[in-house]
Design an enzyme around this catalytic site. Structure first.
Site, PDB file in Angstrom:
ATOM      1  N   SER A  11       0.813  -1.210   0.000  1.00 51.32           N
ATOM      2  CA  SER A  11       0.000   0.000   0.000  1.00 51.32           C
ATOM      3  C   SER A  11       0.848   1.262   0.000  1.00 51.32           C
ATOM      4  O   SER A  11       0.331   2.360  -0.039  1.00 51.32           O
ATOM      5  CB  SER A  11      -0.936   0.015   1.201  1.00 51.32           C
ATOM      6  OG  SER A  11      -0.184  -0.031   2.380  1.00 51.32           O
ATOM      7  N   SER A  58       0.367   6.488  -0.660  1.00 53.42           N
ATOM      8  CA  SER A  58      -0.127   5.151  -0.915  1.00 53.42           C
ATOM      9  C   SER A  58      -0.578   5.018  -2.344  1.00 53.42           C
ATOM     10  O   SER A  58      -0.786   5.985  -3.040  1.00 53.42           O
ATOM     11  CB  SER A  58      -1.292   4.869   0.004  1.00 53.42           C
ATOM     12  OG  SER A  58      -2.295   5.808  -0.214  1.00 53.42           O
ATOM     13  N   CYS A  59      -0.703   3.833  -2.769  1.00 52.46           N
ATOM     14  CA  CYS A  59      -1.183   3.601  -4.115  1.00 52.46           C
ATOM     15  C   CYS A  59      -1.822   2.247  -4.179  1.00 52.46           C
ATOM     16  O   CYS A  59      -2.791   2.043  -4.881  1.00 52.46           O
ATOM     17  CB  CYS A  59      -0.027   3.707  -5.101  1.00 52.46           C
ATOM     18  SG  CYS A  59      -0.028   2.459  -6.356  1.00 52.46           S
ATOM     19  N   GLY A  60      -1.317   1.303  -3.373  1.00 51.50           N
ATOM     20  CA  GLY A  60      -1.939  -0.004  -3.347  1.00 51.50           C
ATOM     21  C   GLY A  60      -1.667  -0.765  -4.613  1.00 51.50           C
ATOM     22  O   GLY A  60      -0.712  -0.493  -5.328  1.00 51.50           O
ATOM     23  N   ALA A  66      -5.814   1.319  -6.977  1.00 49.28           N
ATOM     24  CA  ALA A  66      -5.574   2.564  -6.249  1.00 49.28           C
ATOM     25  C   ALA A  66      -6.893   3.215  -5.872  1.00 49.28           C
ATOM     26  O   ALA A  66      -7.073   3.696  -4.760  1.00 49.28           O
ATOM     27  CB  ALA A  66      -4.735   3.508  -7.105  1.00 49.28           C
TER      28      ALA A  66
END
Lengths: 269, 269
Positions: free
Chosen positions: A105, B111-113, B119
């Site tokens: 994440s 964050s981006c996941g 995302a």
């Protein structure tokens, strides 16, 4: 001009080139330093930031990542006990909402290494030894941003992209790359020459569309570039690194004038 | 205007407010999407980038981190086989020069996941459910950037800092924070209210000095802000997220005009 101590700003001696004249002047730079955010005794993240309001930064970072839900989750945000250490500590009531190290994440960007001075040491170790660098004429540096700009096709359409152009010291524009991320634009430009078989890039300098951050100068250093020429200003750490590595660093390259923050001897007439 | 397919640019229907008139127009946005960089079969990093030249980005990234020394270290940079997957694969001759996972040589940011759609899903899960948001007058939005700018003391001195200001929908400017990093400025502004006991920030919107990236809209979403108002343009993913979350997203807020990219119903007269 504002006066008094402000942790966001630091003074530096630079050269200003305007209307053909070069003068030494005092200038003020935006401070950039790494901050390590620690939670319940463990390092969570390191970010390049301007010092000041570090507790706010840590609290906002945790909220923005969904790692805390609100004020009730924080017992204490430690004042940075040792300023030089550039560390802020958060004590939570019952841990983070999830363990970010267990999942994908977070995304990673660029290097920094151990905080503060460590960042410079990392580069000193990793970057190839400095060799003789060719100088670049002031005329070429002054014209570089507009040469890059004229090849920014996507910027014309969106107004929203950073660019890096790579030039030979002799003047040839080798490549221009655009990206929403300034570091990506530089990675792409350097990567395009690398994939064509050329790396390190001795005898080449970069012209960038925005500010000159530590990250960009670090990438330039690791690629053995002569230096970085920016439309915007550099940060303190970018200047420190360029001076440390003997690189040319120019900022505010606009309308026929520019500032030289490092490597003045590499800027010819 | 350039024509033809360009992976850096995407079309969008937006509203333009100028001289008091609101019109629907077609606009073009800089594309922003996550890219996962994989090395020898293992995920190394995810970065938010503009699609195109992904192989160059991967190669330049590895060189800029000191993880490869030059072209000879790369056997192959895979063309992204599945475009939707947003993944680029690098095969090295004999591994990376060091294992970045063994050390603290990367720093983390935001964050981006999981890539791509993930995302947006991460934010959908993590952000509090949308509640009724108050609207903001066009007059307030148009004046917000200059109100923030007038409180940017360090910018005046350096020209080099991003800022985020947080406003009540009723017009009160609650806080302004500056930083070399746009995400840090927003973290600090949100963190200052959080540490004062206020979070989530319903009824509050953010005015930012530069572009509106996905990262900023994501932070705003997790803080339950009404939306984000930017001096620069947003990226595609920022617009997607704001629309998904029912947030107001304005860009190019300058000289009495602005563009509305999302949440037009939240912009009152």
């Amino acid at each position: 001009m504002a006066t008094g101590f402000d942790p966001h700003v630091a003074a530096a001696s630079i050269e200003k080139l305007k209307d053909g004249a070069r003068d030494s002047v005092r200038d003020e730079l935006a401070v950039e330093e790494p901050l390590e955010i620690r939670v319940d005794g463990e390092a969570l993240a390191v970010t390049m930031r301007t010092p000041g309001e570090d507790e706010e930064l840590a609290a906002g970072f945790l909220a923005g990542e969904g790692l805390i839900g609100g004020p009730a989750d924080i017992v204490e945000v430690g004042p940075t006990r040792d300023f030089a250490a550039n560390t802020v500590e958060v004590r939570t009531k019952s841990g983070l909402r999830r363990n970010p190290k267990d999942e994908r994440s977070f995304y990673l960007t660029s290097s920094c290494g151990v905080c503060g001075k460590g960042a410079l040491e990392f580069v000193r170790q990793e970057a190839p030894a400095s060799r003789h660098k060719p100088s670049v004429t002031a005329e070429l540096v002054l014209s570089a941003p507009s040469a890059v700009r004229s090849r920014q096709s996507a910027f014309d359409r969106t107004g929203g992209l950073h660019a890096t152009g790579l030039f030979e010291a002799s003047g040839e524009l080798l490549v221009v790359r655009e990206d929403v991320g300034r570091h990506n634009a530089m990675d792409k430009a350097i990567g395009s020459l690398l994939l064509a078989g050329r790396f390190p890039l001795e005898g080449v300098f970069a012209a960038v569309s925005g500010r000159a951050s530590f990250e960009l100068v670090q990438k330039a250093s690791l690629a053995s570039l002569i230096g970085v020429v920016a439309v915007g200003p550099p940060s303190t750490l970018a200047v420190d690194l360029a001076r440390e590595r003997g690189m040319l660093l120019c900022g505010f390259v606009r309308g026929g004038s520019l500032n030289v923050y490092a490597g003045s001897e590499l800027l010819g007439n």
